[in-house]
Write a protein that holds these residues in place. Structure first.
Motif, PDB file in Angstrom:
ATOM      1  N   PHE A   1      11.716  10.424  -4.031  1.00  0.00           N
ATOM      2  CA  PHE A   1      12.823  11.229  -3.104  1.00  0.00           C
ATOM      3  C   PHE A   1      13.296  10.065  -2.161  1.00  0.00           C
ATOM      4  O   PHE A   1      12.699   9.483  -1.730  1.00  0.00           O
ATOM      5  N   ASP A   2      14.560  10.067  -2.062  1.00  0.00           N
ATOM      6  CA  ASP A   2      15.121   8.951  -1.248  1.00  0.00           C
ATOM      7  C   ASP A   2      14.846   9.028   0.217  1.00  0.00           C
ATOM      8  O   ASP A   2      14.844   7.990   1.116  1.00  0.00           O
ATOM      9  N   ARG A   3      14.215  10.179   0.627  1.00  0.00           N
ATOM     10  CA  ARG A   3      13.574  10.119   2.067  1.00  0.00           C
ATOM     11  C   ARG A   3      12.330   9.243   2.408  1.00  0.00           C
ATOM     12  O   ARG A   3      12.137   8.962   3.501  1.00  0.00           O
ATOM     13  N   TYR A   4      11.782   8.994   1.311  1.00  0.00           N
ATOM     14  CA  TYR A   4      10.458   8.192   1.494  1.00  0.00           C
ATOM     15  C   TYR A   4      10.859   6.917   1.523  1.00  0.00           C
ATOM     16  O   TYR A   4       9.967   6.070   2.077  1.00  0.00           O
ATOM     17  N   LEU A   5      12.037   6.531   1.696  1.00  0.00           N
ATOM     18  CA  LEU A   5      12.535   5.038   1.908  1.00  0.00           C
ATOM     19  C   LEU A   5      12.516   4.760   3.201  1.00  0.00           C
ATOM     20  O   LEU A   5      12.671   3.376   3.625  1.00  0.00           O
ATOM     21  N   LEU A   6      12.562   5.693   4.309  1.00  0.00           N
ATOM     22  CA  LEU A   6      12.786   5.332   5.687  1.00  0.00           C
ATOM     23  C   LEU A   6      11.836   4.221   5.985  1.00  0.00           C
ATOM     24  O   LEU A   6      12.306   3.134   6.946  1.00  0.00           O
ATOM     25  N   PRO A   7      10.510   4.112   6.046  1.00  0.00           N
ATOM     26  CA  PRO A   7       9.654   3.167   6.463  1.00  0.00           C
ATOM     27  C   PRO A   7      10.076   1.759   5.846  1.00  0.00           C
ATOM     28  O   PRO A   7       9.925   0.899   6.416  1.00  0.00           O
ATOM     29  N   LEU A   8      10.490   1.844   4.598  1.00  0.00           N
ATOM     30  CA  LEU A   8      10.731   0.552   3.796  1.00  0.00           C
ATOM     31  C   LEU A   8      12.146   0.074   4.451  1.00  0.00           C
ATOM     32  O   LEU A   8      12.108  -1.065   4.296  1.00  0.00           O
ATOM     33  N   LEU A   9      12.907   0.880   4.779  1.00  0.00           N
ATOM     34  CA  LEU A   9      14.144   0.515   5.228  1.00  0.00           C
ATOM     35  C   LEU A   9      14.210  -0.165   6.495  1.00  0.00           C
ATOM     36  O   LEU A   9      14.724  -1.234   6.945  1.00  0.00           O
ATOM     37  N   LEU A  10      13.090   0.340   7.336  1.00  0.00           N
ATOM     38  CA  LEU A  10      12.778  -0.308   8.825  1.00  0.00           C
ATOM     39  C   LEU A  10      12.504  -1.926   8.462  1.00  0.00           C
ATOM     40  O   LEU A  10      12.699  -2.765   9.024  1.00  0.00           O
ATOM     41  N   ILE A  11      11.592  -1.928   7.431  1.00  0.00           N
ATOM     42  CA  ILE A  11      10.967  -3.306   7.182  1.00  0.00           C
ATOM     43  C   ILE A  11      11.839  -4.156   6.557  1.00  0.00           C
ATOM     44  O   ILE A  11      12.183  -5.283   6.781  1.00  0.00           O
ATOM     45  N   GLY A  12      12.764  -3.439   5.555  1.00  0.00           N
ATOM     46  CA  GLY A  12      13.946  -4.422   4.984  1.00  0.00           C
ATOM     47  C   GLY A  12      14.890  -4.781   5.855  1.00  0.00           C
ATOM     48  O   GLY A  12      15.256  -5.881   5.764  1.00  0.00           O
ATOM     49  N   PHE A  13      15.303  -3.877   6.797  1.00  0.00           N
ATOM     50  CA  PHE A  13      16.341  -4.503   7.940  1.00  0.00           C
ATOM     51  C   PHE A  13      15.618  -5.772   8.791  1.00  0.00           C
ATOM     52  O   PHE A  13      16.520  -6.591   9.094  1.00  0.00           O
ATOM     53  N   ILE A  14      14.557  -5.504   8.805  1.00  0.00           N
ATOM     54  CA  ILE A  14      13.920  -6.553   9.970  1.00  0.00           C
ATOM     55  C   ILE A  14      13.834  -8.080   9.271  1.00  0.00           C
ATOM     56  O   ILE A  14      14.335  -9.147   9.745  1.00  0.00           O
ATOM     57  N   PHE A  15      13.513  -7.839   7.802  1.00  0.00           N
ATOM     58  CA  PHE A  15      13.294  -9.046   7.149  1.00  0.00           C
ATOM     59  C   PHE A  15      14.850  -9.707   6.731  1.00  0.00           C
ATOM     60  O   PHE A  15      14.910 -10.844   6.956  1.00  0.00           O
ATOM     61  N   LEU A  16      15.830  -8.723   6.432  1.00  0.00           N
ATOM     62  CA  LEU A  16      17.168  -9.259   6.108  1.00  0.00           C
ATOM     63  C   LEU A  16      17.957  -9.980   7.238  1.00  0.00           C
ATOM     64  O   LEU A  16      18.517 -11.002   7.278  1.00  0.00           O
ATOM     65  N   LEU A  17      17.848  -9.264   8.416  1.00  0.00           N
ATOM     66  CA  LEU A  17      18.397  -9.568   9.605  1.00  0.00           C
ATOM     67  C   LEU A  17      17.704 -10.967  10.118  1.00  0.00           C
ATOM     68  O   LEU A  17      18.375 -11.876  10.506  1.00  0.00           O
TER      69      LEU A  17
ATOM     70  N   VAL B   1       0.919  -1.261   0.036  1.00  0.00           N
ATOM     71  CA  VAL B   1      -0.067   0.069  -0.127  1.00  0.00           C
ATOM     72  C   VAL B   1       0.924   1.543   0.054  1.00  0.00           C
ATOM     73  O   VAL B   1       0.640   2.235  -0.572  1.00  0.00           O
ATOM     74  N   TYR B   2       1.960   1.291   0.975  1.00  0.00           N
ATOM     75  CA  TYR B   2       2.836   2.206   0.850  1.00  0.00           C
ATOM     76  C   TYR B   2       3.452   2.600  -0.595  1.00  0.00           C
ATOM     77  O   TYR B   2       3.613   3.858  -1.210  1.00  0.00           O
ATOM     78  N   LEU B   3       3.727   1.658  -1.409  1.00  0.00           N
ATOM     79  CA  LEU B   3       4.549   1.980  -2.658  1.00  0.00           C
ATOM     80  C   LEU B   3       3.352   2.245  -3.346  1.00  0.00           C
ATOM     81  O   LEU B   3       3.626   3.160  -4.463  1.00  0.00           O
ATOM     82  N   SER B   4       2.083   1.953  -3.274  1.00  0.00           N
ATOM     83  CA  SER B   4       1.086   2.352  -4.374  1.00  0.00           C
ATOM     84  C   SER B   4       1.006   3.787  -4.043  1.00  0.00           C
ATOM     85  O   SER B   4       0.327   4.565  -5.237  1.00  0.00           O
ATOM     86  N   LEU B   5       0.856   4.452  -2.886  1.00  0.00           N
ATOM     87  CA  LEU B   5       0.792   5.618  -2.701  1.00  0.00           C
ATOM     88  C   LEU B   5       1.758   6.630  -3.048  1.00  0.00           C
ATOM     89  O   LEU B   5       1.796   7.912  -3.075  1.00  0.00           O
ATOM     90  N   LEU B   6       2.946   5.905  -3.507  1.00  0.00           N
ATOM     91  CA  LEU B   6       3.992   6.699  -3.957  1.00  0.00           C
ATOM     92  C   LEU B   6       3.816   7.095  -5.537  1.00  0.00           C
ATOM     93  O   LEU B   6       4.429   7.822  -6.218  1.00  0.00           O
ATOM     94  N   LEU B   7       2.863   6.360  -6.020  1.00  0.00           N
ATOM     95  CA  LEU B   7       2.808   6.353  -7.438  1.00  0.00           C
ATOM     96  C   LEU B   7       2.409   7.765  -7.741  1.00  0.00           C
ATOM     97  O   LEU B   7       2.947   8.441  -8.857  1.00  0.00           O
ATOM     98  N   PRO B   8       1.473   8.683  -7.032  1.00  0.00           N
ATOM     99  CA  PRO B   8       1.228   9.903  -7.770  1.00  0.00           C
ATOM    100  C   PRO B   8       2.380  10.996  -7.807  1.00  0.00           C
ATOM    101  O   PRO B   8       2.722  11.751  -8.321  1.00  0.00           O
ATOM    102  N   ARG B   9       3.164  10.706  -6.435  1.00  0.00           N
ATOM    103  CA  ARG B   9       4.606  11.485  -6.487  1.00  0.00           C
ATOM    104  C   ARG B   9       5.415  11.065  -7.596  1.00  0.00           C
ATOM    105  O   ARG B   9       6.181  11.955  -7.917  1.00  0.00           O
ATOM    106  N   SER B  10       5.768   9.895  -7.815  1.00  0.00           N
ATOM    107  CA  SER B  10       6.526   9.419  -8.870  1.00  0.00           C
ATOM    108  C   SER B  10       6.341  10.007 -10.322  1.00  0.00           C
ATOM    109  O   SER B  10       7.111  10.379 -10.987  1.00  0.00           O
ATOM    110  N   ILE B  11       4.787  10.208 -10.396  1.00  0.00           N
ATOM    111  CA  ILE B  11       4.506  10.759 -11.677  1.00  0.00           C
ATOM    112  C   ILE B  11       4.699  12.179 -11.828  1.00  0.00           C
ATOM    113  O   ILE B  11       5.099  12.893 -12.728  1.00  0.00           O
ATOM    114  N   ASN B  12       4.237  12.990 -10.931  1.00  0.00           N
ATOM    115  CA  ASN B  12       4.179  14.556 -10.808  1.00  0.00           C
ATOM    116  C   ASN B  12       5.482  15.014 -10.433  1.00  0.00           C
ATOM    117  O   ASN B  12       5.723  16.210 -10.662  1.00  0.00           O
ATOM    118  N   GLY B  13       6.202  14.220  -9.667  1.00  0.00           N
ATOM    119  CA  GLY B  13       7.336  14.820  -8.953  1.00  0.00           C
ATOM    120  C   GLY B  13       8.623  14.085  -9.189  1.00  0.00           C
ATOM    121  O   GLY B  13       9.111  13.670 -10.223  1.00  0.00           O
TER     122      GLY B  13
END
Length: 467
Positions: free
Chosen positions: A411-427, A396-408
């Protein structure tokens, strides 16, 4: 008394993460009386709130700002209206987030040592540290999501209906109020909490209470959005983008590919550890690796031959706005050209490292995954529950980024919540499938990233002070 000492000892690594972040933040000398990125507008709103008691927007804010303005106004009253004093409120949130991140990883079944290294890799990254020293809403939004995730994990691990309901109510109500800082943070109560209720569906009282909490939260969210739309000079953004054609889709694909590589770049200290899990004696592993290298070369060279400017998207740091070839926090226009910090040679080295790490990780998934290899101690939460809790939120988070990616831009700062999840899964995956402890190479990369984060943030503030 013994139980108190045990609890304090178990939380000591989380406190060390807090102290490490505080030390690195102070080492950057984060003093600059100038706006950085969008925070000039938010600082102005916090100053006016402290002076008048009213929330006022200035034609720039797309996030709601919410409780961050009240915290900033409190710091204005305590320490004065300077940029530095107001930004200190974000650092306070970041320190709490560091503590919470380590405890979330432990709750998710990661060992305390691995959770500590993962937390340091996250909060001392070149993305997190400069944002923690600004008045942007990204850290506050991340804190709200992390707090909701922690409460959901506690609810899943509670033993009585009363404890479960208490944690669910805390997750929902805290996210209702917390999401007023940044609307996307409401995905905690709108997605994570329902997923938690689904996992607890065998308890009728929990399901009924979860439905009631969801209805209350949905009403609060809709009412808050309506209020924000009525405020003069606020800038609400639509969820649905109109007039999307083929060019937009190509642009979207390039942006999301660059976004994915940026994601892998920040996860590199843990991703590279999976090289130890590959058996190169296996013929399939070698074949997958060679095929992947050829495919990556084709993907990178094809756009480069047709559009030379596309190199900024396929070379690390992949056209970010906080982590850039010109250093960190390159977000405010200045007179002249900033010196290049990441030379083309360094960018190529990091790009190759990211591609090799991704290929080795995918190779590992295809040839070596065995979740029961280190099953000596039962994890706090099963893989099934972890996936149900976090995968819907991610989608859902990625789907809500679609409008931002088309209009603007993404930004790498949008990665913060995904990085938290990514570190959990990888570790958790490394710990369950490869070996109980991370290799020394991961420790070294965490230190390298932290050193660059401190040096780059220090240089950015020095430049802004001069300007």
């Amino acid at each position: 008394m013994f139980r108190l000492n045990t609890n304090l000892k178990s939380r000591l690594p989380a406190l060390l993460c807090v102290l490490a972040l505080l030390f690195c933040a102070l080492a950057t000398q984060p003093i600059a009386e100038i706006g950085i990125d969008d925070d000039w507008s938010y600082v102005k709103s916090a100053r006016v709130l402290a002076q008048t008691g009213h929330i006022v927007y200035y034609g720039w804010a797309t996030p709601m700002l919410g409780w961050q303005l009240f915290l900033g106004a409190l710091f204005v009253r305590l320490f004065g209206p300077s940029f530095t004093a107001i930004r200190a409120s974000t650092l306070l949130i970041a320190l709490v987030t560091a503590f919470l991140t380590q405890r979330i990883m432990v709750r998710a079944g990661v060992s305390s040592r691995n959770a500590t290294i993962g937390t340091l890799a996250f909060v001392l990254s070149p993305l997190f540290l400069p944002l923690a020293l600004s008045f942007m809403t990204d850290i506050g939004g991340l804190f709200c999501i992390a707090l909701c995730l922690y409460a959901c994990l506690c609810a899943l691990q509670a033993h009585t209906d009363r404890a479960i309901l208490a944690w669910l109510a805390f997750a929902a109500l805290s996210n209702d109020l917390g999401g007023t800082i940044r609307q996307i943070a409401w995905l905690g109560v709108l997605v994570m909490v329902p997923c938690t209720v689904w996992l607890l569906r065998h308890r009728p009282r929990v399901v009924f209470s979860g439905v009631v909490l969801y209805i209350i939260s949905l009403g609060f969210v809709l009412g808050s959005l309506h209020w924000f739309q009525q405020q003069p000079y606020s800038l609400p953004e639509p969820l649905i983008v109109e007039h999307v054609d083929g060019r937009h889709l190509i642009y979207l694909a390039v942006r999301f590919l660059s976004f994915f590589f940026r994601f892998a770049l920040f996860l590199l200290p843990i991703l590279l550890a999976f090289v130890r899990g590959i058996s190169f004696r296996n013929g399939r592993a070698g074949a997958y690796l060679i095929f992947g290298l050829l495919l990556c070369a084709a993907i990178c060279l094809f756009p480069a031959l047709h559009h030379p400017d596309s190199f900024r998207y396929i070379l690390a740091p992949y056209n970010g706005n906080y982590v850039t070839p010109y250093g960190l926090a390159d977000t405010t226009p200045i007179k002249g050209t900033r010196p290049i910090v990441l030379t083309p040679e360094l960018r190529i080295v990091f790009t190759i490292a990211v591609l090799l790490a991704l290929l080795c990780f995918l190779n590992f998934l295809l040839t070596n995954v065995r979740l029961t290899r280190f099953a000596g101690k039962a994890p706090r939460i099963s893989w099934n529950s972890l996936l149900i809790l976090l995968v819907p939120f991610t989608l859902v988070y990625l789907s809500l980024l679609l409008p931002r990616s088309i209009n603007g831009d993404l930004f790498d700062r949008y990665l913060l919540p995904l990085l938290l999840i990514g570190f959990i899964f990888l570790l958790r995956l490394f710990q369950d499938c490869v070996r109980p402890s991370l290799p020394l190479a991961s420790y070294a990369l965490v230190l390298l990233y932290a050193f660059y984060a401190v040096a780059g943030t220090h240089d950015a503030f020095s430049m802004y002070r001069v300007y």
